[in-house]
Write an enzyme that holds these catalytic residues in place. Structure first.
Site, PDB file in Angstrom:
ATOM      1  N   GLU A  88       0.874  -1.183   0.000  1.00  0.00           N
ATOM      2  CA  GLU A  88       0.000   0.000   0.000  1.00  0.00           C
ATOM      3  C   GLU A  88       0.897   1.214   0.000  1.00  0.00           C
ATOM      4  OE1 GLU A  88      -2.847  -0.273   3.192  1.00  0.00           O
ATOM      5  OE2 GLU A  88      -3.780  -2.036   2.335  1.00  0.00           O
ATOM      6  N   HIS A 134      -8.744   9.614   4.178  1.00  0.00           N
ATOM      7  CA  HIS A 134      -8.432   8.564   3.200  1.00  0.00           C
ATOM      8  C   HIS A 134      -8.736   9.137   1.818  1.00  0.00           C
ATOM      9  CE1 HIS A 134      -8.306   4.765   1.095  1.00  0.00           C
ATOM     10  NE2 HIS A 134      -7.836   4.195   2.181  1.00  0.00           N
ATOM     11  N   ARG A 169      -0.871   9.429   2.053  1.00  0.00           N
ATOM     12  CA  ARG A 169      -2.314   9.671   1.954  1.00  0.00           C
ATOM     13  C   ARG A 169      -2.679  11.142   1.875  1.00  0.00           C
ATOM     14  NH1 ARG A 169      -5.039   4.932   5.662  1.00  0.00           N
ATOM     15  NH2 ARG A 169      -4.617   3.376   4.086  1.00  0.00           N
ATOM     16  N   HIS A 202     -10.910   9.457   8.047  1.00  0.00           N
ATOM     17  CA  HIS A 202     -10.658   8.022   8.150  1.00  0.00           C
ATOM     18  C   HIS A 202     -10.095   7.616   9.508  1.00  0.00           C
ATOM     19  CE1 HIS A 202      -9.788   4.054   6.598  1.00  0.00           C
ATOM     20  NE2 HIS A 202      -8.486   4.187   6.771  1.00  0.00           N
ATOM     21  N   ARG A 225      -0.459   8.416   9.685  1.00  0.00           N
ATOM     22  CA  ARG A 225      -0.289   6.969   9.868  1.00  0.00           C
ATOM     23  C   ARG A 225       0.031   6.270   8.552  1.00  0.00           C
ATOM     24  NH1 ARG A 225      -3.752   2.862   9.124  1.00  0.00           N
ATOM     25  NH2 ARG A 225      -5.560   4.231   8.954  1.00  0.00           N
TER      26      ARG A 225
END
Ligand code: SIN
Length: 534
Positions: A127, A243, A288, A346, A381
């Site tokens: 990811e 997100h 992100r 998110h 994160r």
């Protein structure tokens, strides 16, 4: 609305009291794993807001990051986590996460979690911002659901007592300011007091404060704000992760379109059908916040799409069955048609300030999972580190609590709260309207791009909403009270941080500044946010 120690008045003489050795609030990965571990030694009770499965864990798609792949190492996982965290990670916590992660995930497998395999070997994917393939998944895109299933099954077959549809209102303290239990609404909406040697908050995040969120309805931050009212310190509350890709169809609930889709090759297209991430380092798999802002920019001129056609169509259905079925319900076959997407709230990197053993600033009160903040995620994160965080720091709490010996508290020691200003019985809060307005304000003013003007306006408007809020012993009212308090705290923290870092982006201070490389700490009764060096 006043900044009291308790959200509503309660009288010690007219309340049912229950006892348990360990009280855990919440039933996501952090709460369940703590309960399983501690049940070997203690009588454990879990109180959870809805049914036991309902949590952010259950909704997690992409997976759980862990350095178990032969080509990977905890050092590499550590490095990627620090890099994603925008200079604000607690390096000791990241070391614990990366090093203890493999053993904790092995335990999860022993407890019955079935991760997807290839030729009988664990199958890893990638990811955004991971330098190695280290993300484990289950049933394609239903990783959280599978973990939750296995842990719930284990809990159901253990001595752990589970009470569903219990809403935590506040923490009960003694005269020495130690937490001795929690005040809750039981499944018949009756107030109860639960006293215990140790209280652990594992109530998850607060995505519902935002108009667009990937989080389920239960995420109103109740545990975080109850800890705040009790006097616990909160940390880094301005850092919210948006997100980049949630399903965006007018009138349809937000639904996460996993980052793993981009990990497998899906591409972002603008309203002209053109890719727009090609020139940005990391492209679709950049951090992100970078991807979310790029999408936000494109959305000013039209709809943004995620195109799965870069992945073999057979694989799309096998690898993303949940996303495939959900989008099909709305008439979109993702294997042939690009999906409209947009960012959504998110995850909160901040939360109740804890040390690396989950201890909050209040005696006997611990926290783990998304509601807790030990700085492991810094300002941003790394994808798929949240399930691992819940697991590893649940283990850390377990180790700490097992060394403690404490008697059960006595009811006589509890401080109650009866001197509350009487509420105006004739006046009823318009919960739906205020809630919708708050979510709108948070999205527009305290969202992906913030600035002084927007944050000042948000603060003033939330204060006005608080003036017309009257608490009542009903869950929607209690949730709204919590959301209003949290809204102000997030705005205040975002206003005072005059720089951009990770999930906190200010158009008027667009760069990270070395002087701001510190954690924000906020506590009830204090006028300003304070800061501690990392
Ligand atoms: C996702 O599947 O994209 C979410 C994973 C995460 O937030 O860690």
């Amino acid at each position: 609305m006043q900044d009291n120690e308790y959200l509503i008045p309660w009288d010690k003489n007219s309340i049912d009291v229950k006892y348990t050795e360990v009280l855990i609030l919440g039933s996501g990965i952090a709460g369940l794993f703590t309960a399983i571990n501690l049940s070997e030694k203690y009588e454990v009770t879990i109180l959870t807001k809805k049914n036991i499965m309902e949590s952010n864990t259950e909704h997690a798609q992409g997976g759980i990051a862990v350095a178990l792949n032969l080509e990977d190492s905890p050092e590499s996982h550590y490095g990627d986590t620090i890099k994603a965290g925008g200079g604000l990670c607690n390096i000791d916590a990241v070391k614990i996460l990366a090093e203890k992660g493999p053993n904790c995930v092995r335990k999860l497998i022993e407890l019955g979690t079935q991760f997807d395999r290839h030729d009988d070997m664990l199958d890893f994917t990638t990811e955004g911002a991971h330098s190695r393939k280290r993300v484990l998944r289950a049933k394609g895109d239903a990783t959280g659901g599978e973990i939750e299933r296995a842990l719930v099954e284990k809990v159901r077959n253990s001595s752990v007592q589970v009470k569903e549809n219990y809403f935590v209102i506040d923490f009960i303290k003694n005269n020495d300011n130690e937490v001795i239990g929690a005040l809750v609404l039981d499944n018949n909406c009756k107030m109860e007091a639960w006293l215990s040697k140790t209280v652990i908050i594992a109530t998850g995040g607060l995505g519902q404060l935002y108009k667009h969120t990937t989080n389920p309805a239960v995420t109103t931050g109740d545990g975080i704000v109850a800890a705040y009212r009790a006097g616990a310190e909160l940390m880094d509350m301005e850092f919210i992760q948006f997100h980049p890709t949630a399903l965006l169809i007018p009138g349809v609930p937000s639904f996460l379109i996993s980052e793993a889709a981009r990990g497998e090759g899906a591409k972002l297209l603008n309203s002209q059908g053109k890719r727009f991430m090609e020139s940005i380092p990391g492209q679709e798999l950049a951090a992100r916040d970078v991807v979310a802002r790029a999408i936000w920019e494109q959305m000013k001129t039209g709809t943004v799409y995620l195109d799965f056609s870069y992945i073999n169509s057979q694989k799309v259905q096998e690898r993303f069955p949940k996303i495939y079925k959900t989008c099909l319900q709305y008439g979109i076959d993702i294997s042939t048609t690009p999906v409209p997407v947009g960012p959504a709230a998110h995850y909160i990197m901040g939360g109740v300030k804890v040390d690396n053993s989950g201890q909050t600033s209040l005696v006997n009160l611990y926290a783990c999972g998304e509601c807790a903040c030990n700085g492991v995620h810094g300002a941003n994160r790394l994808a798929s580190n949240s399930l691992l965080d819940g697991l590893v720091f649940a283990e850390m709490i377990t180790e700490k609590i097992k060394q403690e010996t404490r008697p059960l508290p006595r009811w006589g020691d509890a401080k109650s709260f009866t001197n509350h200003v009487k509420s105006n019985k004739r006046y009823k809060t318009d919960v739906e309207r205020i809630r919708a307005e708050l979510r709108e304000i948070m999205w527009d003013r305290v969202g992906i791009i913030r600035n002084t003007e927007g944050l000042s306006d948000a603060y003033a408007r939330i204060e006005r909403l608080k003036e017309v809020y009257v608490p009542r012993v009903k869950i929607p009212e209690l949730e709204l009270g919590n959301m209003l308090t949290l809204g102000s705290i997030i705005v205040k923290s975002a206003f005072e941080r005059q720089e951009s870092r990770g999930g906190h982006y200010r158009s008027d201070y667009p760069e990270p500044l070395e002087d701001w490389r510190k954690h924000s700490v906020y506590k009830k009764g204090e006028k300003n946010v304070s800061y501690v060096a990392i």
